[in-house]
Design an enzyme around this catalytic site. Structure first.
Site, PDB file in Angstrom:
ATOM      1  N   PHE A 141       7.629 -19.059 -32.956  1.00  0.00           N
ATOM      2  CA  PHE A 141       5.831 -19.289 -32.757  1.00  0.00           C
ATOM      3  C   PHE A 141       6.634 -19.027 -30.922  1.00  0.00           C
ATOM      4  O   PHE A 141       6.881 -19.788 -30.820  1.00  0.00           O
ATOM      5  CB  PHE A 141       5.488 -20.550 -33.066  1.00  0.00           C
ATOM      6  CG  PHE A 141       4.009 -20.778 -32.428  1.00  0.00           C
ATOM      7  CD1 PHE A 141       3.018 -20.444 -33.220  1.00  0.00           C
ATOM      8  CD2 PHE A 141       3.814 -21.275 -31.021  1.00  0.00           C
ATOM      9  CE1 PHE A 141       1.618 -20.421 -32.497  1.00  0.00           C
ATOM     10  CE2 PHE A 141       2.276 -21.356 -30.757  1.00  0.00           C
ATOM     11  CZ  PHE A 141       1.500 -20.678 -31.560  1.00  0.00           C
ATOM     12  N   ASP A 226      12.816 -18.829 -25.929  1.00  0.00           N
ATOM     13  CA  ASP A 226      11.592 -19.508 -25.489  1.00  0.00           C
ATOM     14  C   ASP A 226      11.898 -21.201 -26.025  1.00  0.00           C
ATOM     15  O   ASP A 226      12.485 -21.981 -27.224  1.00  0.00           O
ATOM     16  CB  ASP A 226      10.867 -18.885 -26.852  1.00  0.00           C
ATOM     17  CG  ASP A 226       9.414 -19.620 -27.293  1.00  0.00           C
ATOM     18  OD1 ASP A 226       9.264 -20.647 -26.370  1.00  0.00           O
ATOM     19  OD2 ASP A 226       8.167 -19.423 -27.717  1.00  0.00           O
ATOM     20  N   LYS A 255       5.112 -27.034 -21.966  1.00  0.00           N
ATOM     21  CA  LYS A 255       4.818 -27.838 -23.260  1.00  0.00           C
ATOM     22  C   LYS A 255       4.819 -29.119 -22.360  1.00  0.00           C
ATOM     23  O   LYS A 255       4.455 -30.111 -21.118  1.00  0.00           O
ATOM     24  CB  LYS A 255       5.936 -28.404 -24.316  1.00  0.00           C
ATOM     25  CG  LYS A 255       4.577 -27.135 -25.032  1.00  0.00           C
ATOM     26  CD  LYS A 255       5.281 -28.317 -26.484  1.00  0.00           C
ATOM     27  CE  LYS A 255       3.708 -27.154 -27.670  1.00  0.00           C
ATOM     28  NZ  LYS A 255       4.140 -25.985 -28.203  1.00  0.00           N
TER      29      LYS A 255
HETATM   30  C1  LIG Z   1       3.545 -24.772 -27.573  1.00  0.00           C
HETATM   31  C2  LIG Z   1       4.633 -23.217 -28.380  1.00  0.00           C
HETATM   32  C3  LIG Z   1       4.467 -21.529 -27.518  1.00  0.00           C
HETATM   33  C4  LIG Z   1       2.857 -22.288 -27.366  1.00  0.00           C
HETATM   34  O1  LIG Z   1       2.455 -22.399 -25.712  1.00  0.00           O
HETATM   35  P1  LIG Z   1       1.031 -22.472 -24.935  1.00  0.00           P
HETATM   36  O2  LIG Z   1       1.249 -23.432 -24.397  1.00  0.00           O
HETATM   37  O3  LIG Z   1       0.325 -22.928 -26.519  1.00  0.00           O
HETATM   38  O4  LIG Z   1       0.623 -21.657 -24.748  1.00  0.00           O
HETATM   39  C5  LIG Z   1       5.484 -21.269 -27.298  1.00  0.00           C
HETATM   40  N1  LIG Z   1       6.181 -21.173 -27.515  1.00  0.00           N
HETATM   41  C6  LIG Z   1       6.720 -22.865 -28.325  1.00  0.00           C
HETATM   42  C7  LIG Z   1       8.303 -22.290 -28.885  1.00  0.00           C
HETATM   43  C8  LIG Z   1       6.051 -22.997 -28.157  1.00  0.00           C
HETATM   44  O5  LIG Z   1       6.161 -24.713 -28.924  1.00  0.00           O
END
Ligand SMILES: *Cc1c(COP(=O)(O)O)cnc(C)c1O
Length: 406
Positions: A141, A226, A255
């Site tokens: 994700f 990420d 986050k």
């Molecule tokens: C939550 C998340 C995203 C997206 O972040 P947003 O602030 O919702 O755009 C991207 N990568 C990972 C691994 C995430 O957990």
């Protein structure tokens, strides 16, 4: 005196909101530490942390102070001007990581968008127009913009919106042979979550990350981590890559970085950053003084040996008890994750039923998360009190007992 507001309720959601979410039946109104109160005054324990965001819980004094002091000074000037909190935050991130340059933005998706555009730009500049392919992991994700859902490995999020971004391949996570078979000299980047979050709280194997690093070097591709979910202390290290000892070329962070204030960052090296020359990329709000002041204060608290060691100790406290509950009621087949990003994997008998655990926990005044249909996820405050962990797990056990009919 506080502002008078019109009364609103959960039922209004269905009248005024786009129905892309199905929020819980109650409406939180206030939080302190790891406790949250809803409209009726009911007190809940928060193991969800706003989806791994509220790294210092709710209304942490250091963050409230940073936000309110900055709120009286300067909110926004745009990137036509720089500002002091942004410069201080970037210095702290550079000092604490592999990075030499920082791009500040507002969400995880934006940080990844910047990372993927950088990877394509570097390859274009250095090797020409044919090197643009990105390899990502199945079930990964990376956000909800068109580029980031296209890179993300979950077709349920990317299908049905017309043509996707081209040149993206997905291979199974933790499968080095599959990555080796897919990578070529047309690959500009390999994108990996060191701990898959949404995909089920699944940590990478060390050999997988080491192998990915070597393959990227061999094929002149960038290794992008990420760390939107795994970063900023959540793993018990400031960033999970530091646990593995495998250094990426580009890292996205969001986050927990703002502890609840929207802010994100893309970290990279000086040489790579030079490909994003003046005018090549941008954001209006990115690096605004309010968000940066909060993130700076958050890093000062989180990036300390005491807090990071605390995260590791709290992991053990969670794990021990979750394994007991899992065994007693036959609901979990295992507990995985790192630090305070923990997944309880549902046993075969309970597969697909994570939402039932979410609802049952809410019934016991406990906020938890799912990570897909088969994993119950916990991402609480990094400084949650042990007493709150114990009481929250008591509530979880009550919820599980009711679900299991015990
Ligand atoms: C939550 C998340 C995203 C997206 O972040 P947003 O602030 O919702 O755009 C991207 N990568 C990972 C691994 C995430 O957990």
């Amino acid at each position: 005196m506080s502002v008078q507001h019109d009364p609103v309720q959960r039922a209004d959601f269905d009248q005024v909101m786009v129905p892309s979410y199905a929020p819980a039946t109650f409406v939180p109104v206030r939080g302190a530490g790891s406790r949250v109160w809803d409209q009726s005054g009911r007190e809940l324990i928060d193991f969800s942390g706003g989806i791994a965001v509220n790294a210092l819980g709710h209304a942490h004094p250091a963050l409230v102070k940073a936000l309110t002091e900055q709120a009286g000074k300067l909110w926004h000037v745009s990137n036509v001007f720089t500002n002091e909190p942004a410069l201080r935050l970037a210095k702290k991130l550079v000092d604490a990581t592999f990075a030499e340059r920082v791009f500040l933005c507002n969400s995880g998706a934006e940080a990844n968008e910047a990372a993927f555009k950088l990877a394509r730009r570097v390859a274009h500049d250095r090797f020409g127009a044919d090197k643009y392919e990105i390899i990502a992991a199945t079930n990964s994700f990376h956000g909800r913009t068109l580029f980031t859902v296209s890179v993300g490995g979950q077709p349920k999020y990317s299908d049905g919106f017309g043509p996707k971004i081209q040149g993206i391949t997905h291979v199974p996570y933790n499968d080095l042979e599959a990555l080796k078979a897919a990578i070529s000299d047309k690959t500009c980047a390999v994108v990996i979550e060191p701990i898959q979050g949404e995909g089920g709280v699944l940590p990478a194997d060390l050999a997988y990350l080491q192998g990915a690093r070597a393959l990227c070097d061999e094929h002149n591709a960038l290794l992008v981590f990420d760390e939107v979910q795994s970063g900023v202390g959540r793993s018990g290290h400031l960033y999970a890559y530091q646990h593995y000892g495998v250094t990426p070329d580009v890292l996205s962070s969001a986050k927990s970085l703002g502890g609840g204030f929207p802010i994100a960052a893309m970290l990279t090296t000086e040489a790579l950053a030079s490909h994003l020359a003046v005018g090549t990329h941008g954001t209006t709000y990115g690096g605004n003084p309010l968000g940066c002041a909060v993130a700076e204060a958050l890093l000062d608290v989180v990036n300390t040996p005491e807090v990071l060691a605390g995260v590791k100790a709290k992991h053990e406290r969670f794990k021990t008890r979750l394994l007991q509950v899992g065994e007693r009621y036959g609901v979990f087949s295992g507990v995985r994750g790192m630090g305070l990003l923990i997944g309880a994997v549902l046993s075969d008998a309970w597969k697909g039923k994570a939402r039932e655990f979410f609802d049952a926990a809410a019934g016991e005044n406990l906020m938890i998360l799912q990570a897909g249909p088969d994993v119950v996820r916990f991402a609480p405050s990094l400084v949650i009190e042990d007493a709150d962990i114990d009481e929250g797990l008591d509530r979880l056990e009550c919820a599980v007992a009711k679900l299991a009919g015990a």
